[in-house]
Design a protein around this motif. Structure first.
Motif, short mmCIF file in Angstrom:
data_model
loop_
_atom_site.label_atom_id
_atom_site.label_comp_id
_atom_site.label_asym_id
_atom_site.label_seq_id
_atom_site.Cartn_x
_atom_site.Cartn_y
_atom_site.Cartn_z
N UNK A 102 34.31 -30.31 -32.11
CA UNK A 102 33.27 -30.87 -31.25
C UNK A 102 33.50 -32.35 -31.01
N UNK A 103 33.92 -33.04 -32.07
CA UNK A 103 34.21 -34.47 -31.93
C UNK A 103 35.38 -34.68 -30.98
N UNK A 104 36.39 -33.81 -31.09
CA UNK A 104 37.54 -33.89 -30.19
C UNK A 104 37.12 -33.67 -28.75
N UNK A 105 36.25 -32.70 -28.51
CA UNK A 105 35.78 -32.42 -27.15
C UNK A 105 35.08 -33.63 -26.54
N UNK A 106 34.22 -34.25 -27.32
CA UNK A 106 33.50 -35.43 -26.84
C UNK A 106 34.47 -36.56 -26.53
N UNK A 107 35.40 -36.81 -27.46
CA UNK A 107 36.36 -37.90 -27.28
C UNK A 107 37.32 -37.63 -26.12
N UNK A 108 37.71 -36.35 -25.96
CA UNK A 108 38.60 -35.99 -24.86
C UNK A 108 37.93 -36.26 -23.52
N UNK A 109 36.64 -35.99 -23.45
CA UNK A 109 35.89 -36.25 -22.22
C UNK A 109 35.75 -37.75 -21.97
N UNK A 110 35.45 -38.51 -23.02
CA UNK A 110 35.21 -39.94 -22.88
C UNK A 110 36.49 -40.74 -22.67
N UNK A 120 36.06 -23.10 -23.60
CA UNK A 120 36.46 -24.02 -24.66
C UNK A 120 35.22 -24.63 -25.32
N UNK A 121 34.23 -24.99 -24.50
CA UNK A 121 32.99 -25.55 -25.04
C UNK A 121 32.26 -24.51 -25.89
N UNK A 122 32.20 -23.27 -25.37
CA UNK A 122 31.55 -22.20 -26.12
C UNK A 122 32.26 -21.95 -27.45
N UNK A 123 33.59 -21.97 -27.40
CA UNK A 123 34.37 -21.75 -28.61
C UNK A 123 34.11 -22.85 -29.65
N UNK A 124 33.97 -24.07 -29.17
CA UNK A 124 33.69 -25.18 -30.07
C UNK A 124 32.35 -25.01 -30.78
N UNK A 125 31.34 -24.56 -30.04
CA UNK A 125 30.03 -24.36 -30.64
C UNK A 125 30.03 -23.18 -31.61
N UNK A 126 30.83 -22.16 -31.31
CA UNK A 126 30.98 -21.05 -32.24
C UNK A 126 31.60 -21.54 -33.55
N UNK A 127 32.57 -22.43 -33.43
CA UNK A 127 33.20 -23.00 -34.62
C UNK A 127 32.17 -23.74 -35.47
N UNK A 128 31.30 -24.50 -34.82
CA UNK A 128 30.30 -25.26 -35.56
C UNK A 128 29.26 -24.35 -36.20
N UNK A 129 28.89 -23.28 -35.50
CA UNK A 129 27.97 -22.30 -36.09
C UNK A 129 28.61 -21.66 -37.32
N UNK A 130 29.91 -21.42 -37.22
CA UNK A 130 30.64 -20.85 -38.35
C UNK A 130 30.64 -21.81 -39.54
N UNK A 131 30.79 -23.10 -39.25
CA UNK A 131 30.75 -24.11 -40.31
C UNK A 131 29.40 -24.09 -41.01
N UNK A 132 28.32 -23.95 -40.24
CA UNK A 132 26.98 -23.90 -40.82
C UNK A 132 26.85 -22.71 -41.77
N UNK A 133 27.35 -21.57 -41.35
CA UNK A 133 27.28 -20.37 -42.17
C UNK A 133 28.08 -20.54 -43.46
N UNK A 134 29.26 -21.12 -43.35
CA UNK A 134 30.13 -21.27 -44.51
C UNK A 134 29.67 -22.37 -45.45
N UNK A 135 29.10 -23.42 -44.89
CA UNK A 135 28.85 -24.62 -45.68
C UNK A 135 27.49 -24.74 -46.30
N UNK A 136 26.52 -23.95 -45.89
CA UNK A 136 25.16 -24.10 -46.39
C UNK A 136 24.71 -22.88 -47.17
N UNK A 137 24.02 -23.14 -48.25
CA UNK A 137 23.42 -22.08 -49.05
C UNK A 137 21.92 -22.31 -49.08
N UNK A 138 21.14 -21.32 -48.65
CA UNK A 138 19.68 -21.42 -48.58
C UNK A 138 19.25 -22.59 -47.71
#
Length: 292
Positions: A102-110, A120-138
């Motif tokens: 997501x940071x790359x997408x923002x910087x690439x645009x700017x 590509x934007x949708x894929x980036x948000x899916x990646x971030x949703x995946x990070x939320x699932x993997x990284x958070x407990x409760x």
């Protein structure tokens, strides 16, 4: 399939394995991650030093500041990565760094004024949703170690994101290996304070720790080669990073497979492994959206 699209995936595999070796090498505190960082930076600079003297290596000496700037962000990312691999939770660190896209997408645009396809934007948000699932407990980060992992991983992926976008922006002015060499000279300078640490570690560490640390450094050198080659070629920074996010599932699989048998690695519960595997599969789905 374009062969260059495999480079970020190969880099992801090398990265995942290298972080495991850093964790194993530093588990008994016989060698520090800073020493491994020094080995990595010295090796990379020496290997690519000859590229500066080849035709097309440096096309305009007045633009040397460009790879130097890349090197500054590269150095910050490396320092954060090694600290995180040593003090954090490896199986959580790698997935969290999926937000880099997501940071790359923002910087690439700017910075690059790049048009970003909806997939590509949708894929980036899916990646971030995946990070939320993997990284958070409760719904929260529950331990000090996880907070440290989160902070260092975000610092690392933000620095690497800027590095990747700048590589693409400046790549026409240098060959891939000469840019890597000049950038890595900055990394070498950033690691000067740790040369004393390396000397001390070599004196007190056993052969096993030194070997593991050297292998980790060698794998990171190889990873950098594949990433630089992709970014200076025909793979855009956003696409390169979506492909590179396959390191998430690689890391989870590796840690779950050997964590119980290797001292110093996380011992994932079945629930944690399943949650992080599910997130990693989401990342793979995001990759498929963009590539196919």
């Amino acid at each position: 399939m374009n062969i260059e699209l495999t480079y970020p995936v190969i880099a992801a595999a090398l990265y995942s394995v290298s972080v495991i070796f850093v964790k194993l090498a530093t588990a008994e505190e016989k060698i520090s991650p800073n020493s491994i960082l020094v080995i990595n930076n010295v090796a990379m600079w020496l290997i690519f030093l000859p590229s500066l003297f080849l035709e097309g290596g440096i096309r305009d000496a007045s633009l040397i500041w460009q790879p130097v700037l890349v090197g500054i962000f590269f150095a910050m990312g490396n320092i954060a990565t090694f600290l995180c691999a040593h003090k954090g939770e490896v199986s959580l660190m790698t997935p969290i760094m999926g937000v880099k896209i997501l940071i790359v997408l923002v910087l690439a645009k700017l910075i690059l004024d790049m048009e970003l396809p909806k997939t590509m934007i949708a894929a980036a948000f899916i990646c971030c949703a995946a990070v939320f699932i993997m990284g958070y407990s409760k719904g929260r980060i529950s331990s000090k170690k996880e907070w440290i992992t989160f902070g260092l991983a975000i610092w690392a992926c933000s620095s690497y994101a800027m590095c990747d976008v700048l590589i693409q922006k400046f790549s026409s002015n240098f060959s891939a290996f000469s840019m890597l060499c000049i950038s890595n000279f900055v990394l070498l300078l950033s690691s000067l304070p740790y040369f004393g640490t390396l000397r001390a570690d070599v004196r007190r560490a056993d052969k096993k720790a030194i070997l593991l640390g050297t292998v980790a450094a060698a794998l990171m050198v190889a990873e950098s080669i594949f990433m630089f080659t992709a970014l200076t070629g025909n793979v855009s920074a956003p696409l390169c990073n979506i492909l590179y996010n396959t390191r998430g599932i690689m890391s989870v699989v590796l840690v779950f497979a050997i964590g119980k048998f290797a001292s110093g690695l996380d011992n994932l519960s079945q629930g944690s492994a399943l949650r992080r595997a599910a997130g990693s599969i989401m990342i793979l789905a995001a990759v498929a959206m963009v590539v196919f």
